[in-house]
Motif scaffolding. Sequence first.
Motif, PDB file in Angstrom:
ATOM      1  N   ASP A 202       0.818  -1.214   0.000  1.00 28.39           N
ATOM      2  CA  ASP A 202       0.000   0.000   0.000  1.00 28.39           C
ATOM      3  C   ASP A 202       0.851   1.263   0.000  1.00 28.39           C
ATOM      4  O   ASP A 202       0.360   2.337  -0.324  1.00 28.39           O
ATOM      5  CB  ASP A 202      -0.902   0.012   1.237  1.00 28.39           C
ATOM      6  CG  ASP A 202      -1.924  -1.107   1.205  1.00 28.39           C
ATOM      7  OD1 ASP A 202      -2.325  -1.495   0.088  1.00 28.39           O
ATOM      8  OD2 ASP A 202      -2.295  -1.601   2.284  1.00 28.39           O
ATOM      9  N   HIS A 203       2.116   1.137   0.419  1.00 25.98           N
ATOM     10  CA  HIS A 203       3.003   2.296   0.519  1.00 25.98           C
ATOM     11  C   HIS A 203       4.369   1.983  -0.099  1.00 25.98           C
ATOM     12  O   HIS A 203       5.381   2.008   0.583  1.00 25.98           O
ATOM     13  CB  HIS A 203       3.189   2.712   1.982  1.00 25.98           C
ATOM     14  CG  HIS A 203       1.919   2.997   2.701  1.00 25.98           C
ATOM     15  ND1 HIS A 203       1.119   4.069   2.410  1.00 25.98           N
ATOM     16  CD2 HIS A 203       1.300   2.333   3.701  1.00 25.98           C
ATOM     17  CE1 HIS A 203       0.063   4.067   3.204  1.00 25.98           C
ATOM     18  NE2 HIS A 203       0.143   3.016   3.997  1.00 25.98           N
ATOM     19  N   ALA A 267       1.657  10.747  10.513  1.00 31.01           N
ATOM     20  CA  ALA A 267       1.364   9.739   9.500  1.00 31.01           C
ATOM     21  C   ALA A 267       0.819   8.499  10.195  1.00 31.01           C
ATOM     22  O   ALA A 267       1.465   7.924  11.068  1.00 31.01           O
ATOM     23  CB  ALA A 267       2.628   9.405   8.714  1.00 31.01           C
ATOM     24  N   GLN A 268      -0.370   8.085   9.806  1.00 26.14           N
ATOM     25  CA  GLN A 268      -1.080   7.041  10.537  1.00 26.14           C
ATOM     26  C   GLN A 268      -0.547   5.634  10.291  1.00 26.14           C
ATOM     27  O   GLN A 268      -0.825   4.724  11.078  1.00 26.14           O
ATOM     28  CB  GLN A 268      -2.560   7.098  10.177  1.00 26.14           C
ATOM     29  CG  GLN A 268      -3.240   8.385  10.616  1.00 26.14           C
ATOM     30  CD  GLN A 268      -3.261   8.530  12.139  1.00 26.14           C
ATOM     31  OE1 GLN A 268      -4.029   7.866  12.822  1.00 26.14           O
ATOM     32  NE2 GLN A 268      -2.405   9.388  12.661  1.00 26.14           N
ATOM     33  N   ASP A 269       0.235   5.438   9.239  1.00 28.01           N
ATOM     34  CA  ASP A 269       0.774   4.116   8.947  1.00 28.01           C
ATOM     35  C   ASP A 269       2.247   3.991   9.297  1.00 28.01           C
ATOM     36  O   ASP A 269       2.953   3.134   8.752  1.00 28.01           O
ATOM     37  CB  ASP A 269       0.540   3.768   7.468  1.00 28.01           C
ATOM     38  CG  ASP A 269      -0.937   3.657   7.134  1.00 28.01           C
ATOM     39  OD1 ASP A 269      -1.734   3.378   8.060  1.00 28.01           O
ATOM     40  OD2 ASP A 269      -1.313   3.854   5.967  1.00 28.01           O
ATOM     41  N   PRO A 275       0.097   5.397  16.286  1.00 24.06           N
ATOM     42  CA  PRO A 275      -0.807   6.517  16.577  1.00 24.06           C
ATOM     43  C   PRO A 275      -1.134   6.677  18.054  1.00 24.06           C
ATOM     44  O   PRO A 275      -1.519   7.768  18.478  1.00 24.06           O
ATOM     45  CB  PRO A 275      -2.061   6.167  15.757  1.00 24.06           C
ATOM     46  CG  PRO A 275      -1.547   5.351  14.621  1.00 24.06           C
ATOM     47  CD  PRO A 275      -0.441   4.519  15.214  1.00 24.06           C
ATOM     48  N   PRO A 292      -3.921  14.096  11.758  1.00 29.48           N
ATOM     49  CA  PRO A 292      -3.569  12.766  11.256  1.00 29.48           C
ATOM     50  C   PRO A 292      -3.448  12.797   9.731  1.00 29.48           C
ATOM     51  O   PRO A 292      -4.227  13.461   9.055  1.00 29.48           O
ATOM     52  CB  PRO A 292      -4.749  11.890  11.694  1.00 29.48           C
ATOM     53  CG  PRO A 292      -5.547  12.726  12.649  1.00 29.48           C
ATOM     54  CD  PRO A 292      -5.298  14.145  12.277  1.00 29.48           C
ATOM     55  N   ILE A 293      -2.461  12.099   9.213  1.00 29.60           N
ATOM     56  CA  ILE A 293      -2.281  12.001   7.755  1.00 29.60           C
ATOM     57  C   ILE A 293      -2.420  10.539   7.365  1.00 29.60           C
ATOM     58  O   ILE A 293      -1.604   9.704   7.752  1.00 29.60           O
ATOM     59  CB  ILE A 293      -0.915  12.565   7.314  1.00 29.60           C
ATOM     60  CG1 ILE A 293      -0.801  14.044   7.714  1.00 29.60           C
ATOM     61  CG2 ILE A 293      -0.737  12.400   5.807  1.00 29.60           C
ATOM     62  CD1 ILE A 293       0.499  14.694   7.313  1.00 29.60           C
ATOM     63  N   GLU A 294      -3.463  10.249   6.625  1.00 24.97           N
ATOM     64  CA  GLU A 294      -3.742   8.884   6.220  1.00 24.97           C
ATOM     65  C   GLU A 294      -2.859   8.479   5.039  1.00 24.97           C
ATOM     66  O   GLU A 294      -2.332   9.306   4.304  1.00 24.97           O
ATOM     67  CB  GLU A 294      -5.221   8.752   5.823  1.00 24.97           C
ATOM     68  CG  GLU A 294      -6.209   9.174   6.898  1.00 24.97           C
ATOM     69  CD  GLU A 294      -6.200   8.250   8.111  1.00 24.97           C
ATOM     70  OE1 GLU A 294      -5.726   7.100   7.972  1.00 24.97           O
ATOM     71  OE2 GLU A 294      -6.671   8.679   9.176  1.00 24.97           O
ATOM     72  N   GLN A 295      -2.716   7.165   4.892  1.00 27.04           N
ATOM     73  CA  GLN A 295      -1.967   6.608   3.759  1.00 27.04           C
ATOM     74  C   GLN A 295      -0.552   7.180   3.685  1.00 27.04           C
ATOM     75  O   GLN A 295      -0.060   7.556   2.620  1.00 27.04           O
ATOM     76  CB  GLN A 295      -2.710   6.853   2.438  1.00 27.04           C
ATOM     77  CG  GLN A 295      -4.059   6.164   2.356  1.00 27.04           C
ATOM     78  CD  GLN A 295      -3.936   4.647   2.405  1.00 27.04           C
ATOM     79  OE1 GLN A 295      -3.191   4.063   1.621  1.00 27.04           O
ATOM     80  NE2 GLN A 295      -4.654   4.011   3.327  1.00 27.04           N
ATOM     81  N   THR A 297       3.524   6.840   5.776  1.00 26.30           N
ATOM     82  CA  THR A 297       4.382   6.160   6.729  1.00 26.30           C
ATOM     83  C   THR A 297       5.303   7.172   7.410  1.00 26.30           C
ATOM     84  O   THR A 297       5.133   8.387   7.281  1.00 26.30           O
ATOM     85  CB  THR A 297       5.231   5.083   6.038  1.00 26.30           C
ATOM     86  OG1 THR A 297       6.285   5.722   5.274  1.00 26.30           O
ATOM     87  CG2 THR A 297       4.393   4.223   5.104  1.00 26.30           C
ATOM     88  N   GLN A 304       4.451  12.658   0.923  1.00 21.38           N
ATOM     89  CA  GLN A 304       3.392  13.648   0.710  1.00 21.38           C
ATOM     90  C   GLN A 304       3.910  15.060   1.020  1.00 21.38           C
ATOM     91  O   GLN A 304       3.393  15.749   1.903  1.00 21.38           O
ATOM     92  CB  GLN A 304       2.172  13.332   1.582  1.00 21.38           C
ATOM     93  CG  GLN A 304       1.516  12.005   1.282  1.00 21.38           C
ATOM     94  CD  GLN A 304       0.172  11.849   1.980  1.00 21.38           C
ATOM     95  OE1 GLN A 304      -0.560  12.817   2.223  1.00 21.38           O
ATOM     96  NE2 GLN A 304      -0.174  10.616   2.317  1.00 21.38           N
TER      97      GLN A 304
END
Length: 325
Positions: A202-203, A267-269, A275, A292-295, A297, A304
């Motif tokens: 996913d990342h 970064a949530q991942d 978190p 929070p920043i989704e998607q 790491t 991003q």
Amino acid sequence: MQTDIQTWQQALPHGITLSCRACGEPGRPLLLFLHGFPEGAWVWDALLRHFSRPENGGYRCVAPNLRGYERSSAPEDVKAYRAKHLVQDILALIDNECGPKTEDQPLAALIAHDWGGAVAWSVANQHPDRLRQLVIINSPHPGTFLRALQQDPAQQAASAYMNFLVQPEAATQLAAKDFERMFGFLTGQDTSLQSLTAPTADHPAHWLTPAVKAQYREVWQQGLQGGLNYYRASPLRPATANDPGASAVQIPPEALRIEVPTLLLWAQDDVALLPCLTEGLDAHIPDLKLVPIEQATHWVVHEQPARVIQEIANFLPPICIKPAQ
């Protein structure tokens, strides 16, 4: 207006020299950027250029290589990497850029990631008069980090890699085969320290281009011991059979208080810094904005950059410069 990256060696009064990067005219409101492990000042280049442009505030933007990194001073003694010495470096750099009379024009904002964030938390706690705002990106507040290392099995497991990084042979192993393991950590291909980064399907680490690899390699070729000494000098790591680590640490409440307005981007991942580390911060930071920043790491600044820039820009107040006399 200077928008090209300027580089120089800044000698500090206490005998440390920091290699620095900057954009923008001296004398403008200052944004100071602090990097983490295993990075260097260059990771902030896009932000230095952006915020130094007149249409984006025309800030003076400075990013030092912290002691132990790139061409900055790298003392051999592990004790030289304790928080009080790292804070001294940053205060001296602020003095050099802003002058000692901070009531005239203090640092506009201290912006930091990872280990740079650990230093920034200390600066903001001990010297709140030296900065107007604090921006932290995936760097745990010492209060919540200590609590998690003592009580949270998930964070203890996520931080287990720290106990490898403090080993005497760590630098040699990390540098072997042209930093094969270091790049493996950034891409998630080396699972022995998977919790350090662990990009997944996913990342994928598309940001780790040949040019970015070359910039990392240039920093690492100057030596890895300095960056590893940050881990060795701090007791905030999971306890082991031979090392009490965080289990033996107590931090007084006054050392956890942050009085300046603070933006925390998380970064949530990030699988190394979970978190849960953002929970309960209101007790320590009265003026806190948590985003929070989704998607994303741990390497969200790479992944991003536009989002990071936008959140910081939204947080910074309009610049007010005193007119020349």
